[in-house]
Design a protein around this motif. Structure first.
Motif, short mmCIF file in Angstrom:
data_model
loop_
_atom_site.label_atom_id
_atom_site.label_comp_id
_atom_site.label_asym_id
_atom_site.label_seq_id
_atom_site.Cartn_x
_atom_site.Cartn_y
_atom_site.Cartn_z
N HIS A 115 63.46 48.84 122.21
CA HIS A 115 62.94 48.79 120.84
C HIS A 115 61.65 47.99 120.76
O HIS A 115 60.74 48.32 120.02
N SER A 119 58.29 49.96 119.38
CA SER A 119 57.86 49.65 118.03
C SER A 119 56.40 49.21 118.03
O SER A 119 55.89 48.68 119.00
N GLU A 120 55.73 49.45 116.90
CA GLU A 120 54.33 49.06 116.75
C GLU A 120 54.13 48.55 115.34
O GLU A 120 54.57 49.19 114.38
N PRO A 122 52.73 47.92 111.68
CA PRO A 122 51.91 48.78 110.83
C PRO A 122 50.46 48.30 110.81
O PRO A 122 50.19 47.10 110.88
N ASP A 215 53.10 59.03 110.67
CA ASP A 215 54.27 58.20 110.89
C ASP A 215 54.70 57.61 109.55
O ASP A 215 53.88 57.45 108.65
N THR A 217 56.99 54.45 107.51
CA THR A 217 57.53 53.11 107.65
C THR A 217 57.82 52.55 106.27
O THR A 217 57.56 53.21 105.26
N GLN A 218 58.37 51.35 106.23
CA GLN A 218 58.56 50.64 104.97
C GLN A 218 57.68 49.40 104.98
O GLN A 218 57.61 48.69 105.97
N ALA A 219 57.01 49.18 103.87
CA ALA A 219 56.15 48.01 103.74
C ALA A 219 56.12 47.59 102.28
O ALA A 219 55.99 48.44 101.39
N ASP A 223 58.30 52.98 100.60
CA ASP A 223 58.16 53.91 101.71
C ASP A 223 56.71 54.38 101.78
O ASP A 223 56.13 54.78 100.76
N PRO A 243 61.77 59.03 103.26
CA PRO A 243 60.78 58.85 104.34
C PRO A 243 60.47 60.15 105.10
O PRO A 243 59.32 60.41 105.43
N ARG A 247 56.84 61.80 105.42
CA ARG A 247 56.17 62.07 106.69
C ARG A 247 55.77 63.53 106.78
O ARG A 247 54.68 63.86 107.28
#
Length: 258
Positions: A115, A119-120, A122, A215, A217-219, A223, A243, A247
Motif C-alpha cells: 500500500h 499510494s500517491e 494528491p 483518478d 480520491t477524497q479530500a 469526493d 467516486p 472517475r
C-alpha cells in the motif's frame, strides 16, 4: 488595389495546432511564425505536446488483454510513472505479464505491491480546487453576485493557456469564473448534471508537463476526480456523486482533449 492580409491572432495559432485551418490560412500563419521566433517556439511546443498526446492515447495492441493493461496502469501509477506509462503502455503490459508468469514459474507466488508503494499523495492543486469549489458555492448563493453562464472556451484558452474539455450536452453551466491560484490564473466552473448532481470543474496550469490518467480520491471531506493532459490539470469536485461515477465522468472529459 492590393489588400492587406488579415492579421494572425492567438485563435489562429490555436486553430493551426488543432489542424482547423484551410491551406491558405495555414500559409499565412506559417509566414507569421517565420517572422516571429518567440511565437514559433511556443507553437512548436504545442505541436509536440499534441503529438505526444496522440501517441499516448493511441489504441492498444490487438492482442493485449484489458486486465493486463489495467494492471500495468495501476503498477505504474504507484511508481509515479504516469507519463511514461501512457506512452509505453503496451510494452509495460507485456513486461508485467511476463513478470507474473516468471514469478509463478519460480514458485514465488503472486506479485504484490504494498500500500505504501502504490499510494500517491494528491497533487497540491486539488486543495486549490476545493477552495474554488467553496467560493463558487458561496457566489451562487448571493443575489449580489450574478452568475456568468456563458462559456467561451476559445477566449479562455487564448487569455490563460488553459484548454477546457468538451462538456456533455446535458450538463448545464451555472457559473464560470477566473480564480486565482498559487500556479496562476485558473478556471472554476459550476455545473448541474442530470446523473451526478451539482459538480464543479476546476482547471489550472500546475507548472509541469504530465499525462496522468483520471483518478478519484477524497479530500476535504469531498469526493474528487482529477487528471492532467499536458500542461493543464482538471479537477471534478462533487456534492454527492459516487467516486466510481465521478472517475468515469472525468475519463469522459479527458477523452475530449485528444
Amino acid at each position: 488595389m492590393q489588400t492587406m492580409p488579415d492579421p494572425v491572432t492567438e485563435l489562429d495559432l490555436v486553430a493551426y495546432v488543432d489542424d482547423q485551418l484551410d491551406p491558405w490560412r495555414r500559409v499565412a500563419v506559417e509566414a507569421h511564425l517565420a517572422a516571429d521566433p518567440s511565437s514559433a517556439a511556443r507553437v512548436m511546443a504545442d505541436l509536440r505536446a499534441r503529438d505526444e498526446l496522440r501517441l499516448a492515447f493511441a489504441d492498444p495492441l490487438p492482442h493485449e488483454a484489458p486486465e493486463t493493461r489495467a494492471a500495468a496502469r495501476k503498477l505504474a501509477r504507484g511508481l509515479g510513472l504516469d507519463r511514461l506509462l501512457v506512452r509505453l503502455a503496451p510494452m509495460a503490459a507485456v513486461l508485467v505479464l511476463g513478470g507474473l508468469i516468471g514469478a509463478g514459474a519460480a514458485g514465488l507466488g503472486p506479485l504484490r505491491v504494498s500500500h505504501v508503494v502504490a499510494s500517491e499523495p494528491p497533487p497540491a492543486f486539488i486543495q486549490t480546487a476545493l477552495e474554488a469549489h467553496e467560493a463558487g458555492r458561496l457566489r451562487l448563493s448571493m443575489l449580489s453576485q450574478p452568475a456568468a453562464t456563458r462559456l467561451d472556451a476559445a477566449e479562455i484558452r487564448a487569455k490563460t493557456g488553459i484548454l477546457l474539455p468538451g462538456l456533455p450536452a446535458d450538463w448545464q453551466v451555472q457559473d464560470v469564473q477566473i480564480f486565482p491560484s498559487p500556479q496562476g490564473p485558473s478556471v472554476e466552473m459550476a455545473l448541474e448534471t442530470p446523473g451526478l448532481g451539482r459538480l464543479s470543474l476546476f482547471a489550472v496550469r500546475p507548472g509541469s508537463f504530465r499525462v496522468a490518467l483520471p483518478d478519484a480520491t477524497q479530500a476535504g471531506g469531498r469526493d474528487v476526480a482529477w487528471f492532467q493532459i499536458g500542461e493543464v490539470a482538471h479537477v471534478l469536485v462533487a456534492e454527492a456523486a459516487p467516486p466510481d461515477a465521478l472517475r468515469e465522468a472525468a475519463d469522459g472529459l479527458s477523452r475530449t482533449l485528444y
